[in-house]
Every structure is written in C-alpha cells, then in structure tokens.
Design a protein around this motif. Sequence first.
Motif, PDB file in Angstrom:
ATOM      1  N   GLY A   1       9.577  -3.039  -5.070  1.00 31.52           N
ATOM      2  CA  GLY A   1      10.139  -3.245  -3.743  1.00 31.52           C
ATOM      3  C   GLY A   1       9.096  -3.699  -2.749  1.00 31.52           C
ATOM      4  N   GLY A   2       7.959  -2.990  -2.706  1.00 28.40           N
ATOM      5  CA  GLY A   2       6.894  -3.377  -1.779  1.00 28.40           C
ATOM      6  C   GLY A   2       6.201  -4.659  -2.181  1.00 28.40           C
ATOM      7  N   TYR A   3       5.905  -4.813  -3.471  1.00 27.00           N
ATOM      8  CA  TYR A   3       5.163  -5.976  -3.961  1.00 27.00           C
ATOM      9  C   TYR A   3       5.942  -7.272  -3.740  1.00 27.00           C
ATOM     10  N   LEU A   4       7.196  -7.286  -4.151  1.00 29.73           N
ATOM     11  CA  LEU A   4       7.981  -8.514  -4.029  1.00 29.73           C
ATOM     12  C   LEU A   4       8.324  -8.825  -2.575  1.00 29.73           C
ATOM     13  N   TYR A   5       8.495  -7.782  -1.756  1.00 29.55           N
ATOM     14  CA  TYR A   5       8.759  -8.041  -0.344  1.00 29.55           C
ATOM     15  C   TYR A   5       7.565  -8.742   0.306  1.00 29.55           C
TER      16      TYR A   5
ATOM     17  N   THR B   1       0.828  -1.205   0.000  1.00 28.39           N
ATOM     18  CA  THR B   1       0.000   0.000   0.000  1.00 28.39           C
ATOM     19  C   THR B   1       0.859   1.251   0.000  1.00 28.39           C
ATOM     20  N   PHE B   2       1.854   1.280   0.884  1.00 28.67           N
ATOM     21  CA  PHE B   2       2.747   2.440   0.929  1.00 28.67           C
ATOM     22  C   PHE B   2       3.597   2.507  -0.339  1.00 28.67           C
ATOM     23  N   GLY B   3       4.093   1.359  -0.774  1.00 27.19           N
ATOM     24  CA  GLY B   3       4.921   1.334  -1.977  1.00 27.19           C
ATOM     25  C   GLY B   3       4.170   1.821  -3.198  1.00 27.19           C
ATOM     26  N   LEU B   4       2.876   1.496  -3.297  1.00 25.68           N
ATOM     27  CA  LEU B   4       2.085   1.959  -4.431  1.00 25.68           C
ATOM     28  C   LEU B   4       1.954   3.476  -4.412  1.00 25.68           C
ATOM     29  N   ALA B   5       1.766   4.062  -3.222  1.00 25.18           N
ATOM     30  CA  ALA B   5       1.672   5.521  -3.123  1.00 25.18           C
ATOM     31  C   ALA B   5       2.955   6.183  -3.595  1.00 25.18           C
ATOM     32  N   MET B   6       4.106   5.663  -3.163  1.00 21.50           N
ATOM     33  CA  MET B   6       5.372   6.241  -3.576  1.00 21.50           C
ATOM     34  C   MET B   6       5.638   5.993  -5.070  1.00 21.50           C
ATOM     35  N   ALA B   7       5.158   4.845  -5.562  1.00 18.16           N
ATOM     36  CA  ALA B   7       5.295   4.567  -6.989  1.00 18.16           C
ATOM     37  C   ALA B   7       4.445   5.543  -7.801  1.00 18.16           C
ATOM     38  N   LEU B   8       3.219   5.810  -7.340  1.00 18.39           N
ATOM     39  CA  LEU B   8       2.364   6.788  -8.011  1.00 18.39           C
ATOM     40  C   LEU B   8       3.006   8.173  -7.982  1.00 18.39           C
ATOM     41  N   GLN B   9       3.635   8.494  -6.858  1.00 19.59           N
ATOM     42  CA  GLN B   9       4.324   9.784  -6.746  1.00 19.59           C
ATOM     43  C   GLN B   9       5.373   9.929  -7.840  1.00 19.59           C
ATOM     44  N   ASN B  10       6.182   8.895  -8.003  1.00 17.74           N
ATOM     45  CA  ASN B  10       7.239   8.943  -9.005  1.00 17.74           C
ATOM     46  C   ASN B  10       6.680   8.954 -10.425  1.00 17.74           C
ATOM     47  N   LEU B  11       5.609   8.214 -10.642  1.00 21.07           N
ATOM     48  CA  LEU B  11       5.018   8.173 -11.976  1.00 21.07           C
ATOM     49  C   LEU B  11       4.370   9.511 -12.323  1.00 21.07           C
TER      50      LEU B  11
ATOM     51  N   GLY C   1       9.146 -11.948   0.948  1.00 21.01           N
ATOM     52  CA  GLY C   1       9.780 -11.678   2.230  1.00 21.01           C
ATOM     53  C   GLY C   1      11.206 -11.182   2.108  1.00 21.01           C
ATOM     54  N   SER C   2      11.572 -10.644   0.939  1.00 21.15           N
ATOM     55  CA  SER C   2      12.951 -10.201   0.728  1.00 21.15           C
ATOM     56  C   SER C   2      12.993  -9.121  -0.341  1.00 21.15           C
ATOM     57  N   TYR C   3      13.937  -8.198  -0.178  1.00 18.48           N
ATOM     58  CA  TYR C   3      14.184  -7.178  -1.190  1.00 18.48           C
ATOM     59  C   TYR C   3      15.263  -7.598  -2.191  1.00 18.48           C
ATOM     60  N   ASP C   4      15.868  -8.756  -1.996  1.00 17.46           N
ATOM     61  CA  ASP C   4      17.024  -9.143  -2.803  1.00 17.46           C
ATOM     62  C   ASP C   4      16.765  -9.149  -4.310  1.00 17.46           C
TER      63      ASP C   4
END
Length: 418
Positions: A371-375, A57-67, A379-382
């Motif tokens: 980053g948010g979706y795959l984590y 949810t947070f990652g989508l907001a930041m992704a929308l910000q960048n887009l 369970g990892s950012y790798d």
Amino acid sequence: MSAVSPSTAQIHAARPGLPWLIILAGSLVALLTFGPRSAMGFFQLPMLADTGWDRTTFGLAMALQNLCWGLSQPFFGAIADKFGTWRVLAISGLLYAAGLFLMSFGSSPATLHIGGGVLVGLAVGAGSFGTVLSAFARNVTPHQRSMAFGIGTAAGSAGMFLFAPLSQGLISAYGWSDSLVYLGLVMLLVPLFAIPLRGNASSGSQKETLYKQSIGEALKEALGHKSYLLLVSGFFVCGYQVAFITAHFPAYIGDIGIDARYAVIALALIGFFNIIGSLSAGIIGQHYSKPYFLSLIYIGRSIAVSAFLLLPQSPTSVIIFAIVMGLLWLSTVPPTNGLVAIMFGTGHLGLLGGIVFLSHQVGSFLGVWMGGYLYDRLGSYDPVWWLGVALGIFAAVVHWPIEEKPVTRPAVTRPAIA
C-alpha cells in the motif's frame, strides 16, 4: 425424596455452561491487544507531517508489525501450550507498552520500525486470538467452541470500535506522541486481566481428550494434511485485505477528497459491525459448514470492494462499505480456528493455530507494505485494492474443498485412559 434421573444428569454433564470468568478475561485481553494496533492508521498523517517521512516509511513499520506478529505467534502459541497462557499474555502487555513508548519518540525511522513494528508485532503475536482462543478451546466442549470463539473475536472487534474514536480523540487533544504513551499505559492492564487464563494445554475441562504428541509429530501431521494446508493458504488473503484497510484507509479517505472525520466513523463502524459479524460467525459455525461459510465470506469481500471502487465515492458510500466490511471483517476467525481444533484437537492448538495466523500475517505484511510502496510510486492505492479482489476469489476457491473432520489417527497411538 427427589433425585436427579440418570438421563438428566447426563444431559447436564454433556452440556455444561460456558466458563464465563475465562470468557470475560480472554475477551478483555482481546479487546486491549487488538485495539491500538487497529488504530495505527490514525497516527500516519500527523506523524509524517511532524517528521517529514514518507508513507513507505510508515507502511514498512506497520508491515514489520504484521510480519513479527505472524512469525512470533506459533512460538508464543507453543510456549502457552506448554508453560501457560498467563505467562505469554503478561509478556504481551509488557512488550506492547514498550513498543508504543518507543514509537512515541519519533526521533528516527528506527524507533518507529523497532517500536511500532517489531515490539508491537511481538506483543500482538503473544496476546492475539491464537493464544486467547486456545485457552477457550480447552475449557469448553467441542459443541461450544464456535460460540466461544465468536465471543472472543467479537471482543477484539469491540477493541477496534472503541480505540478508533479514542485514538483520534487523544491525537486531537494531546498530539500523536503523547497519545501513544497513554495507550502504552493502558496495555499494562493486560497481565492483570489475563490472570484467570492461567493453565496450559494439559489443564482445563477438556484435558482428558488430549492426544499425546510431541511438537515435531504435531507439525508433521498438520503439514501433511491437505485441508490444513488449504486453510493456511486461504487465510493469507484475510491478512492482506484487512491489514491494508486498517493501515491505509484513513489516508485513502483524504486522498479521494472526503472529510477525515469519515475515516474515524468508518473504522468505528467496521469495529461495531465486526462485533455482530464475529458473533454471527460463531453461531453459524455451530450449525453449518465452516469451509463453505468461509468461501462465501471471501466472495462477499471481493464484491464489496469492487462495488466501492466502481460506484461513485462519497461519505455515504464510505459508510455503507464500512458496514459491509465490518460484518465480514473478523468473521473468518471463529470458523478458521474451529476447523483447526476439529482437525487436530486442543493439544497443540496454540502452535497449529499460530501457523495459520503466520500465513495471515505474511499477507498482512504484503498488504500494508505494498500500500505504501505503490502509492509513493504510482500515486494511487487502486492496484492494491484490485489485487485484494482477485485474492478474495482465490481464497473462496481454496476453502471450498476443505474437509471438516478430525485427522485420521491410529487407535494404538492413543494413550490409555485409566
């Protein structure tokens, strides 16, 4: 009697001093518009703890910000080129404040996505480097551009350096919601600081060198130019890499068991060494090949990330990684904008530079969202880290053949000089 010799007069005319009032005003604007958005990662965990939302949810907001930043920047750049930089920057400050105020409500994911995502993204699109550096470009000589761009980019870096500890301190003292309100009030200073940047693409000391084109003609020329297309494709990688780290590095630090205060230290160090890297990039870009320099920057990033992931991770390694990435962080901006100005001049620099930044922000969207979706699913950012390493190598390859020279234009289409 004493008189200035013709040769001395010519030297002074050819090498005027930098317009420091314009440089200072633009630098303050860059500092403010880059500051809060670079500190968004500090709001993630306290906000999610209070609301119960997940990182997607947070990652989508930041992704929308960048887009939204990327999609809007060419339009705001074109508006600034025609109607004036100050008007666009005033809009930026108002949108920024409104977005942070709405984000502070935390009442639903919609307020986060619209406020922190759409409105802040539009604000950064209006007030980011593309708008400010275009104003610099039309008020400095071609020889001075790289240095002026380096100063403006360093100011944005200073915003990251200042707002990382400031945001964390405000959150600790007043909570994340009130902190966003305070940051929103600070953004209302942007229209005031931007006053010296009045003027459009037809004004400034370089107005006599403008090549007259319509927006359609400028776009057709740029999109048919191989080196410009390579620059656009390579800058996508810059956005992916830095946006992922900005949004997710504080959470990543906690995940690997390192005290959260090192996230503050790390982002502050990135901001501080970013200042050094941006100024150095401005100087290097004046004397050496910009495409080759950009290739080396992207290779350096891939090496730094690989070493950070493969070597034992500790507070010391976090600090070293932050210093190295800081030196490479926005050092791409002065040579990238410089290449656009060299290729096409300053007449549509806001528009054409904005398109390059659109590519950057598409990359930013993917880096933050993935980053948010795959984590949440793995369970990892790798995987996101390693994709960034591969993309860095790709960027190094595509920047290498870029030609650092003006586009060829028929002499008969140039306007007559009275």
